[in-house]
Structures are given as structure tokens and as C-alpha cells.
Design a protein around this motif. Structure first.
Motif, PDB file in Angstrom:
ATOM      1  N   LYS A  65      33.094  -8.447 119.196  1.00  0.00           N
ATOM      2  CA  LYS A  65      33.336 -10.045 119.604  1.00  0.00           C
ATOM      3  C   LYS A  65      34.193 -10.270 120.960  1.00  0.00           C
ATOM      4  N   ALA A  66      34.952 -10.182 120.009  1.00  0.00           N
ATOM      5  CA  ALA A  66      36.750  -9.811 121.105  1.00  0.00           C
ATOM      6  C   ALA A  66      36.115  -9.190 122.253  1.00  0.00           C
ATOM      7  N   LEU A  67      35.586  -8.323 122.359  1.00  0.00           N
ATOM      8  CA  LEU A  67      35.593  -7.275 123.974  1.00  0.00           C
ATOM      9  C   LEU A  67      35.548  -7.534 124.811  1.00  0.00           C
ATOM     10  N   ASP A  68      36.022  -7.669 125.972  1.00  0.00           N
ATOM     11  CA  ASP A  68      36.539  -8.176 126.829  1.00  0.00           C
ATOM     12  C   ASP A  68      35.386  -6.957 128.519  1.00  0.00           C
ATOM     13  N   LEU A  69      34.095  -7.198 128.758  1.00  0.00           N
ATOM     14  CA  LEU A  69      33.612  -6.138 129.289  1.00  0.00           C
ATOM     15  C   LEU A  69      33.932  -5.899 130.312  1.00  0.00           C
ATOM     16  N   ASP A  70      35.128  -6.850 131.376  1.00  0.00           N
ATOM     17  CA  ASP A  70      36.173  -6.624 132.278  1.00  0.00           C
ATOM     18  C   ASP A  70      36.863  -5.591 132.633  1.00  0.00           C
ATOM     19  N   HIS A  71      37.465  -5.957 130.714  1.00  0.00           N
ATOM     20  CA  HIS A  71      39.116  -4.577 131.205  1.00  0.00           C
ATOM     21  C   HIS A  71      38.238  -3.107 131.443  1.00  0.00           C
ATOM     22  N   PRO A  72      39.449  -2.724 132.375  1.00  0.00           N
ATOM     23  CA  PRO A  72      39.538  -1.600 132.971  1.00  0.00           C
ATOM     24  C   PRO A  72      38.467  -0.427 132.898  1.00  0.00           C
ATOM     25  N   GLU A  73      38.968  -0.286 130.978  1.00  0.00           N
ATOM     26  CA  GLU A  73      38.876   1.377 130.021  1.00  0.00           C
ATOM     27  C   GLU A  73      37.113   0.851 129.781  1.00  0.00           C
ATOM     28  N   VAL A  74      36.629  -0.400 130.022  1.00  0.00           N
ATOM     29  CA  VAL A  74      35.229  -0.359 129.601  1.00  0.00           C
ATOM     30  C   VAL A  74      34.346  -0.596 130.473  1.00  0.00           C
ATOM     31  N   VAL A  75      34.725  -1.093 132.247  1.00  0.00           N
ATOM     32  CA  VAL A  75      33.976  -1.139 133.197  1.00  0.00           C
ATOM     33  C   VAL A  75      34.034   0.405 133.729  1.00  0.00           C
ATOM     34  N   ALA A  76      35.144   1.741 133.665  1.00  0.00           N
ATOM     35  CA  ALA A  76      35.185   2.850 134.146  1.00  0.00           C
ATOM     36  C   ALA A  76      34.057   3.446 133.240  1.00  0.00           C
ATOM     37  N   ARG A  77      34.116   3.167 131.811  1.00  0.00           N
ATOM     38  CA  ARG A  77      33.085   4.106 130.783  1.00  0.00           C
ATOM     39  C   ARG A  77      31.681   3.491 131.218  1.00  0.00           C
ATOM     40  N   ARG A  78      31.402   2.024 131.630  1.00  0.00           N
ATOM     41  CA  ARG A  78      30.258   1.778 132.200  1.00  0.00           C
ATOM     42  C   ARG A  78      29.356   2.494 133.527  1.00  0.00           C
TER      43      ARG A  78
END
Length: 191
Positions: A65-78
Motif C-alpha cells: 500500500k505504501a510502495l511508491d511506484l516512482d521509487h528508482p528501484e521500482v522504476v528500473a524493474r518496471r
């Protein structure tokens, strides 16, 4: 009778065994209902709202729920998810299907499967699944309009910060109704 003349023991078929084992969660759920005579409807409603059953579930719920989809690690994975285009819409090459949300389980004669899924797949569980998909780069789901309304999926975008694109799954055998159903999907937020 001696051992040589005894008939072989009856074997339980795979489906019968699965039916029997599949009933265990239902028996467990029924045994946890209040003894005070609370109506089944209220008990079912409270079971439907039950989201978190273990501390690990609670931690994962809070994390997603708190996961920021703009976090650099998440963006890199996506960014590692290959994408394609349909018209002007860029869509990842892995798309979620709607069967788990629509409870269309294709369970053949295993009648307990849909009930089991309905009790597990609460709105919050569905939101957790969608956010996990987005974390892994999956950016689209195919849904019917009644699934969207039933689970109030607009809450996912509003409360969870989700960006999952919804691709309309318009089902009708009457071609004259297709355009109206498509418009209804689009009004609800389909891409």
C-alpha cells in the motif's frame, strides 16, 4: 478369508480426494463462526472484510500500500518489461487476466473452488495483487465492467496510488449492445 482372497482396497479417485481436502478450509471457516447465532449474512460480510490473517500478510499489505511506484528501484524493474503498442496505447507484454477477480475459475466439477476464491479475494487482496503486478512491471489488466464495479477498483487508483491500465473486456452476443457496453467501460475508466 485369507490374504490371497481378500478384495483389493477401494481407491479414492483424485477428484474425490481433492473435493474432500478442499472442504477442509470451509469446515474451518464454519467452525470459527460465532456461536451467538449471528446471522449468516453478517458472518459472511465479516469474512469478506477479513484481509489480513498473519503478521506476514499485514507487513506485505502495508508494504504494497505504501510502495511508491516512482521509487528508482521500482522504476528500473518496471523498465525491464517489454512493451508493445495497440493504437496509441503502450502496454507491457504481460497483461493480467480477470479470472481471479471475476471468480471465473474454470474449476470444472470442483464446486468449492469459486467459493474458496471469493473468500480469499477480498478487495484488499485484489489491490495487493495489482500493486505487486505493477511493482514487477505489469501495467495492464483485462476486466469486465461488472468486475470493476463489484470490487470498487477505482479505489485502487485513489487509495493505493495505482496506475494499472484497465483494458475493457466487453462481452455480449448482441452486436447492437456492444457500443453501449464499450462506452460504459470507458466511462468507468477503461483505457
Amino acid at each position: 478369508m485369507n490374504e490371497d482372497t481378500r478384495p483389493p482396497p477401494a481407491r479414492t479417485g483424485r477428484r474425490q480426494m481433492l473435493k474432500t481436502l478442499g472442504a477442509l478450509p470451509v469446515v474451518g471457516a464454519l467452525s470459527s463462526l460465532p456461536a451467538s447465532g449471528e446471522p449468516r449474512k453478517a458472518a459472511a460480510a465479516s469474512a469478506q472484510n477479513a484481509v489480513i490473517v498473519t503478521p506476514a500478510d499485514a507487513r506485505e499489505h502495508a508494504r504494497l500500500k505504501a510502495l511508491d511506484l516512482d521509487h528508482p528501484e521500482v522504476v528500473a524493474r518496471r523498465k525491464t518489461m517489454p512493451a508493445g503498442k495497440i493504437g496509441g496505447l503502450s502496454i507491457g507484454r504481460v497483461i493480467c487476466g480477470s479470472n481471479l477477480i471475476s471468480m471465473n475459475m474454470h474449476a470444472r466439477d470442483l464446486g468449492y473452488v469459486s467459493s474458496l476464491a471469493r473468500h480469499y479475494n477480498t478487495e484488499e487482496r485484489i489491490f495487493m495483487t495489482l500493486k505487486k503486478c505493477e511493482e514487477l512491471g505489469i501495467d495492464s489488466i483485462v476486466l469486465k465492467n461488472h468486475n470493476f464495479r463489484q470490487f470498487k477498483l477505482s479505489r485502487y487508483w485513489e487509495e493505493w496510488g495505482g496506475r494499472m491500465r484497465w483494458i475493457a473486456d466487453v462481452i455480449t452476443t448482441d452486436i447492437d449492445k456492444f457500443e453501449g457496453l464499450l462506452e460504459e467501460h470507458l466511462e468507468l475508466g477503461a483505457s
